[in-house]
Every structure is written in structure tokens, then in C-alpha cells.
Design a protein around this motif. Sequence first.
Motif, PDB file in Angstrom:
ATOM      1  N   ALA A 265      -1.453  -5.109  -9.895  1.00  0.00           N
ATOM      2  CA  ALA A 265      -2.447  -4.265  -9.137  1.00  0.00           C
ATOM      3  C   ALA A 265      -2.329  -2.806  -9.349  1.00  0.00           C
ATOM      4  CB  ALA A 265      -2.131  -4.365  -7.539  1.00  0.00           C
ATOM      5  N   GLN A 266      -1.251  -2.309  -9.808  1.00  0.00           N
ATOM      6  CA  GLN A 266      -1.195  -0.809 -10.202  1.00  0.00           C
ATOM      7  C   GLN A 266      -1.649  -0.612 -11.670  1.00  0.00           C
ATOM      8  OE1 GLN A 266      -0.403   0.660  -7.681  1.00  0.00           O
ATOM      9  NE2 GLN A 266      -0.784   2.846  -8.522  1.00  0.00           N
TER      10      GLN A 266
ATOM     11  N   VAL B  90     -10.825   8.393 -13.248  1.00  0.00           N
ATOM     12  CA  VAL B  90      -9.523   8.781 -13.644  1.00  0.00           C
ATOM     13  C   VAL B  90      -8.846   8.592 -14.912  1.00  0.00           C
ATOM     14  CG1 VAL B  90      -9.237   8.867 -10.892  1.00  0.00           C
ATOM     15  CG2 VAL B  90      -8.600   6.991 -12.013  1.00  0.00           C
TER      16      VAL B  90
ATOM     17  N   ARG C 270      -7.117   3.270  -3.098  1.00  0.00           N
ATOM     18  CA  ARG C 270      -6.374   3.240  -4.174  1.00  0.00           C
ATOM     19  C   ARG C 270      -6.713   4.175  -4.949  1.00  0.00           C
ATOM     20  NH1 ARG C 270      -2.957  -0.946  -5.286  1.00  0.00           N
ATOM     21  NH2 ARG C 270      -3.555  -2.724  -4.222  1.00  0.00           N
ATOM     22  N   TYR C 271      -7.432   4.839  -4.881  1.00  0.00           N
ATOM     23  CA  TYR C 271      -7.936   6.189  -5.783  1.00  0.00           C
ATOM     24  C   TYR C 271      -7.659   7.387  -5.179  1.00  0.00           C
ATOM     25  CZ  TYR C 271      -9.665   2.642  -8.762  1.00  0.00           C
ATOM     26  OH  TYR C 271      -9.766   1.553  -9.774  1.00  0.00           O
TER      27      TYR C 271
ATOM     28  N   GLU D 267      -5.160   9.167  -4.031  1.00  0.00           N
ATOM     29  CA  GLU D 267      -3.851   9.619  -4.134  1.00  0.00           C
ATOM     30  C   GLU D 267      -3.573   9.863  -5.886  1.00  0.00           C
ATOM     31  OE1 GLU D 267      -1.588  11.656  -2.791  1.00  0.00           O
ATOM     32  OE2 GLU D 267      -1.321  10.069  -1.268  1.00  0.00           O
ATOM     33  N   LYS D 268      -4.666   9.734  -6.618  1.00  0.00           N
ATOM     34  CA  LYS D 268      -4.408   9.956  -8.129  1.00  0.00           C
ATOM     35  C   LYS D 268      -4.359  11.501  -8.392  1.00  0.00           C
ATOM     36  CE  LYS D 268      -4.878   5.637  -8.831  1.00  0.00           C
ATOM     37  NZ  LYS D 268      -3.662   4.871  -8.869  1.00  0.00           N
TER      38      LYS D 268
ATOM     39  N   SER E 175       1.685   6.658  -6.871  1.00  0.00           N
ATOM     40  CA  SER E 175       0.549   7.832  -7.408  1.00  0.00           C
ATOM     41  C   SER E 175       0.955   9.107  -7.378  1.00  0.00           C
ATOM     42  CB  SER E 175      -0.984   7.552  -6.736  1.00  0.00           C
ATOM     43  OG  SER E 175      -1.444   6.387  -7.344  1.00  0.00           O
TER      44      SER E 175
ATOM     45  N   ARG F  69       0.733  -1.284  -0.088  1.00  0.00           N
ATOM     46  CA  ARG F  69      -0.115  -0.255   0.159  1.00  0.00           C
ATOM     47  C   ARG F  69       0.759   1.257  -0.017  1.00  0.00           C
ATOM     48  NH1 ARG F  69      -4.999   1.443   3.839  1.00  0.00           N
ATOM     49  NH2 ARG F  69      -6.189  -0.028   2.607  1.00  0.00           N
TER      50      ARG F  69
ATOM     51  N   ASN G 178      -4.164  -2.343 -12.929  1.00  0.00           N
ATOM     52  CA  ASN G 178      -5.367  -2.366 -12.686  1.00  0.00           C
ATOM     53  C   ASN G 178      -6.132  -1.247 -12.097  1.00  0.00           C
ATOM     54  OD1 ASN G 178      -8.060  -3.807 -12.365  1.00  0.00           O
ATOM     55  ND2 ASN G 178      -7.866  -4.362 -10.414  1.00  0.00           N
ATOM     56  N   TYR G 179      -5.493  -0.518 -11.051  1.00  0.00           N
ATOM     57  CA  TYR G 179      -5.913   0.640 -10.410  1.00  0.00           C
ATOM     58  C   TYR G 179      -5.168   1.977 -10.980  1.00  0.00           C
ATOM     59  CZ  TYR G 179      -7.769  -2.759  -6.865  1.00  0.00           C
ATOM     60  OH  TYR G 179      -8.266  -3.527  -6.193  1.00  0.00           O
ATOM     61  N   GLY G 180      -4.418   1.900 -11.882  1.00  0.00           N
ATOM     62  CA  GLY G 180      -3.614   3.132 -12.262  1.00  0.00           C
ATOM     63  C   GLY G 180      -4.615   4.260 -13.343  1.00  0.00           C
ATOM     64  N   ASP G 181      -4.186   5.261 -13.078  1.00  0.00           N
ATOM     65  CA  ASP G 181      -4.760   6.176 -14.167  1.00  0.00           C
ATOM     66  C   ASP G 181      -3.929   6.140 -15.469  1.00  0.00           C
ATOM     67  OD1 ASP G 181      -2.562   7.737 -14.017  1.00  0.00           O
ATOM     68  OD2 ASP G 181      -3.563   9.514 -12.680  1.00  0.00           O
ATOM     69  N   ALA G 182      -4.244   6.975 -16.528  1.00  0.00           N
ATOM     70  CA  ALA G 182      -3.729   6.549 -17.637  1.00  0.00           C
ATOM     71  C   ALA G 182      -2.032   7.038 -17.575  1.00  0.00           C
ATOM     72  CB  ALA G 182      -4.198   7.429 -18.654  1.00  0.00           C
ATOM     73  N   ASP G 183      -1.660   7.853 -17.131  1.00  0.00           N
ATOM     74  CA  ASP G 183      -0.229   8.265 -16.770  1.00  0.00           C
ATOM     75  C   ASP G 183       0.415   7.144 -16.063  1.00  0.00           C
ATOM     76  OD1 ASP G 183      -0.607  10.608 -18.030  1.00  0.00           O
ATOM     77  OD2 ASP G 183      -0.675  11.761 -16.230  1.00  0.00           O
ATOM     78  N   GLU G 184      -0.313   6.529 -15.227  1.00  0.00           N
ATOM     79  CA  GLU G 184       0.602   5.588 -14.274  1.00  0.00           C
ATOM     80  C   GLU G 184       0.603   4.132 -15.302  1.00  0.00           C
ATOM     81  OE1 GLU G 184      -1.491   6.886 -10.089  1.00  0.00           O
ATOM     82  OE2 GLU G 184      -1.756   4.731 -10.732  1.00  0.00           O
TER      83      GLU G 184
END
Lengths: 231, 296
Positions: free
Chosen positions: A111-112, B54, B94-95, B97-98, A52, A45, A114-120
Motif C-alpha cells: 500500500a505504501q 507528490v 493517504r496524501y 501527510e506527505k 509519511s 492507517r 502505491n501511495y508513497g512519494d519518491a522519498d518514501e
Amino acid sequence: MPESVTNLTALTAGVAEVIRQAAGEVPSVWLTERLELHRRQPDARAWARDFSRVSRRMGRRALRPSSADVSRLQLLGLAWPDASFAVGALARWLLVTLPAETAQRRVWIGAQLNYGDADEQSVLLRSLPFVDHSGELVDLAVEAGRTNALDVFAAIACHNPYAARHYTEAQMNQLVMKAVFLGLSLQDILGLQARKNAELARMARDFAAERRSAGRSIPEDLGVIADAGGL
Amino acid sequence: MKFLDPHIHMTSRTTDDYQRMSEAGCVAVIEPAFWMGQPRKHLGTFDDYFSSLVGWERFRAKQFSIHHFCTIGLNPKEANNDALADDVLELMHRYLEKDGVVGVGEIGFDDQTAAEERVFIAQLELAREYELPVMIHTPHRDKKRGTDRSMDVVTDVGIDPGLVLIDHNTEETVKDTLDRGYWAGHSVYPETKMDESRMAELVVQYGSERILVNSAADWGVSDPLKVPKSAKKMQERGISEDVIETIIWRNPIEFFSQSGRLDLAMDDGSPNRDQRELWQGNSVLRGQSPVVDEPS
């Protein structure tokens, strides 16, 4: 640049130095401390949270290294297109190359993604050739490439040797044809020459026929994947 | 006229809406997480929803030169399923901090149950942990009481009212909201909530300090151009351009900048739009001519 020539230690040191030059001393020290902490005490975590927020910690989101530094990193083996170089993206790249255990890496990167935004997601996909030499994360890359967000798809398709190294023929052909559909340049798909095949040439021929029927133009570089049968 | 719509659910809107908003001067939107008209039953649907806020929605907005930011939260209508609520609260880590997340919201009360209060408080704690401002939805039923109670909860948790936007205000609630130091949002709707003329009268009475206007457009009968339409009504009422610009531009920027994540590059205006690279076979631009803005 071939994998064997890339010296990951030299590259990570180069990236860290470029970040220090562009972002300044305070963000750079913060990043170094966090990297050290994650090495000492791996925690999923805490790592995800740093992954992020690190872009903001490095300063303005649009902050970019100098063009000289971009060239330097490209020479060291970071085959990203110029537009992908933001200081925050480089800092994220350092965080991805960090998890040492392969099993841990797969879980964290999966995991990242799956949960990432486009930049990530883009950074994760651009990191794959550096962290996964056996292709064990290939299913994650294929799934992430099912997006229609152009930046994310381009991160796996363009200036990235991972797909050509590890995708099956069917996966590679779909990636190439999607790049055609999205208007990306086939010249940017690394390793494409070695992955050309008869099925891909047929798909290109059928696509050209479809375009002709519709009275539309045929992308200029489609010939790259044609065979003796032409388009 | 440039404006920022600080509350609009673009996931439920079409590209025609984005096009018209862009033409009307919309530079940026804030999309709060909300419900979908019926309660969700699975954690996975929340996960994919937050992910799209996001991800894909930002990409869609960018193609029309609109900056897209969002707030993440569990809305009160879906806060009454305890087991699911706990899972969603955990997922929010999970979200929150974006880069594109500029607040926690929309949260607050609907039926004003104990379960809603528990989830509301937990999310105020999350806002504090992630150093984010808060957008609070005020209930349709028993509104005055629900709004007062929402502010009491914020006081109990100990969050600075300057970090909190109380939304969907009416003539009955706005005075208390402002007097207690909160930011006051107003949702201008075709039929319910607030309308343009009443909004102009409120501005005559209360001025521009900590006042925001939004469309709250969603999947129901609503209008994504209510912010510029309200501004026009204010002009007709004789309200100064400076006051109008404060309400539809400076105030939402000032409030959400408290997140440290509202990219101020937007102050230079919209990013130049170039759809050429996207138009072939893309799911948003299906074959129409790409729009190309000349670099300034």
C-alpha cells in the motif's frame, strides 16, 4: 554485505542510536514511543501516517547523520550510498522493518509503495533486502522500478542486493539495461557478476551497435556485462 | 527577481514552461489539485493524479531548479457526485501527510450546491486534522455571493482566517476578503480573471499585506510567466521593490509555511542544478545538452 552477516537487531539498534545523535532526544523519544505503539497495536492507517510524517518529526528534511555514523551503519550492513542517508529516511527504515507478520508486511509495504512519494518509495525499496528474504514482494519491486524518477529507480537498482537475489533473468536484464539508459554506474548494481548471462550480453552488444550508428559514445562500464563476443 | 508562483498547474505545462519560469526567477511553485477540464469518473484517476503531484511532478520541477509543492483537495466542480466524493475524501488521508503537501485545496464552491458545501466542510475538517492551511477557489459565476458564502462556511467550521487563502479575487471581492482577515490571492490571466495593470492598481490601493499573485496557469489559455509580468507592471507603476518582493516572495512563503512543510532551505536560493546525471535516455531530457550550474 551478504545477508547472513547482517545482524538486523544490531543494525536497528545502531540506526536508532544514530537518529538520537543527529535529531536529538525529543524526536528520538517520540519515535521510540511510536515504534512501541505500532508493535503493540498494529493499525495500518496510523502506521502509514507515521511513515509519511516521521521525516518532519525528525527535524529539518536535509538533516543528515555524521559521516562517521554513515560509515558505521554501512559496516553494520546498510549498503546505501552516502547521499541516501537522511535522518528521516533512517526513521522510515525503522518503521518498515517493524511489521512482524509477513502477511501484514506485504499489505502495508504494498500500500505504501502505491501511495508513497519518491522519498518514501526509495526507503521502501531499500528496505526490501532486510524484510523480505524469500522474494515474495518481488512483483512490487519490479512495478515500482517502472518509474522514470531517477532516485526511485536507483533505490532498487543501485547499492541494493534485492534485485540480484530475487529477479528473474528477464527482470534482471531489464533492470540492468534501464540503469545503462539512465546513466547509472553498473558497478553500483550489487550481485551483477553472478547474474550475467548470454541474453544480457546480446542486449549490451545491440545497444553498443545502436550507439555507434547514432554517432554517440558507449558507456565506459558497459563491458561489465559483455561476454566473449564483446561489444 | 525571485518569485514563488503560489497557484499553477504544472502537470498541464511543458518543460519549455519550466525552462522559461526558471530563467525568469521562479524558485518554487505550489500546485493545487484541481480538475482536468472534464469531470473524472473513477477514484483511481484521482489516486494517480494525487500520486503524480507528490511524485513525478516534483521530479520534473527539480530538474529545472524549481521546488515543487502541492495542495491536495477535491475541487468543487467534481464534488457533486456524492459516492465518488466520499471515496476521494477517504483517499485524501493517504496524501495529506506527505512532505510535499502544504495545504488543502483548491476547494470551495462552483455551482454553489448543497453537495459542494458538504464536501467543502468535510475538507475544512481535514485541514484542521492535518494542521494545514487552506486554498479556496472562488466561483466564476455569481462570484461575489460565492466568495462571501465561502468565508461564512469557514467561520461556521471555526478555522482561523489567517490559515485560509481566498483565491481568484477581483476588485469586487478583495476588500471583504482582506477586511475579514483572509489572505487574498489574485490569478492574473491573459483574458479572464485579473490582468497585470488592474493588479498593479489593486496594490496601489491595498498595499502588500496578505496579498498574493499567481498565474493559475493550466490546460487552458493561460501564461506561466504572469507573476514576473505582474511584478514588472508594478515596477512601471512606481510600486517599491520591497512591496513587490513581499507580494511575489515573502507572502506566499509566510502563508504556506504555516503547514510546517515548506522547506525553508529554499531561502538560500535554488538548489544547484546538475542535469548531467539525468540526460541519457531520460524522458524529460531527450538528448539535449545538460545544463550544469557551478556550485556557489
